[in-house]
Design a protein around this motif. Structure first.
Motif, PDB file in Angstrom:
ATOM      1  N   SER A  63     -10.480  32.354  14.234  1.00 50.43           N
ATOM      2  CA  SER A  63      -9.670  31.189  14.574  1.00 50.43           C
ATOM      3  C   SER A  63     -10.455  29.921  14.289  1.00 50.43           C
ATOM      4  O   SER A  63     -11.692  29.928  14.262  1.00 50.43           O
TER       5      SER A  63
ATOM      6  N   PHE B  38      -6.109  32.496  12.954  1.00 52.36           N
ATOM      7  CA  PHE B  38      -5.296  31.753  13.907  1.00 52.36           C
ATOM      8  C   PHE B  38      -5.729  30.296  13.819  1.00 52.36           C
ATOM      9  O   PHE B  38      -6.913  29.990  13.982  1.00 52.36           O
TER      10      PHE B  38
ATOM     11  N   PHE C 190      -5.894  27.590  15.747  1.00 58.16           N
ATOM     12  CA  PHE C 190      -5.834  27.029  17.087  1.00 58.16           C
ATOM     13  C   PHE C 190      -6.019  25.513  17.059  1.00 58.16           C
ATOM     14  O   PHE C 190      -5.473  24.815  17.915  1.00 58.16           O
TER      15      PHE C 190
END
Length: 85
Positions: A3, A39, A41
């Motif tokens: 992430s 991901f 984030f």
């Protein structure tokens, strides 16, 4: 899976140099092909008006940790299709 690093502008130990490094790391994560998935984030949690900061509703108050709404946004940003098949 990996992430991006989340924003932390206005946190006690924030600096422009640390932000520059965070941006470089996030750029590398977004453009590499080493992991099975990524991901973002940073994108899910940043304040569009101040991208180096958490979105105010997601900030627990110390500009680093997430509120309950922040953790929900984090979870909602994960594409569940990555876990299929």
């Amino acid at each position: 899976m990996c992430s991006t690093l989340t924003p932390f502008g206005n946190a006690a130990y924030y600096s422009e140099e640390k932000e520059r490094v965070r941006q470089e790391v996030n750029q590398w994560i977004r453009t590499q092909h080493v992991f099975d998935g990524m991901f973002d984030f940073d994108k899910a949690l940043m304040n569009p008006k101040a991208p180096n900061e958490l979105f105010p509703a997601y900030d627990f108050g110390d500009h680093l940790h997430l509120s309950d709404a922040g953790y929900k946004a984090l979870a909602d940003s994960i594409p569940l299709s990555l876990f299929e098949g």
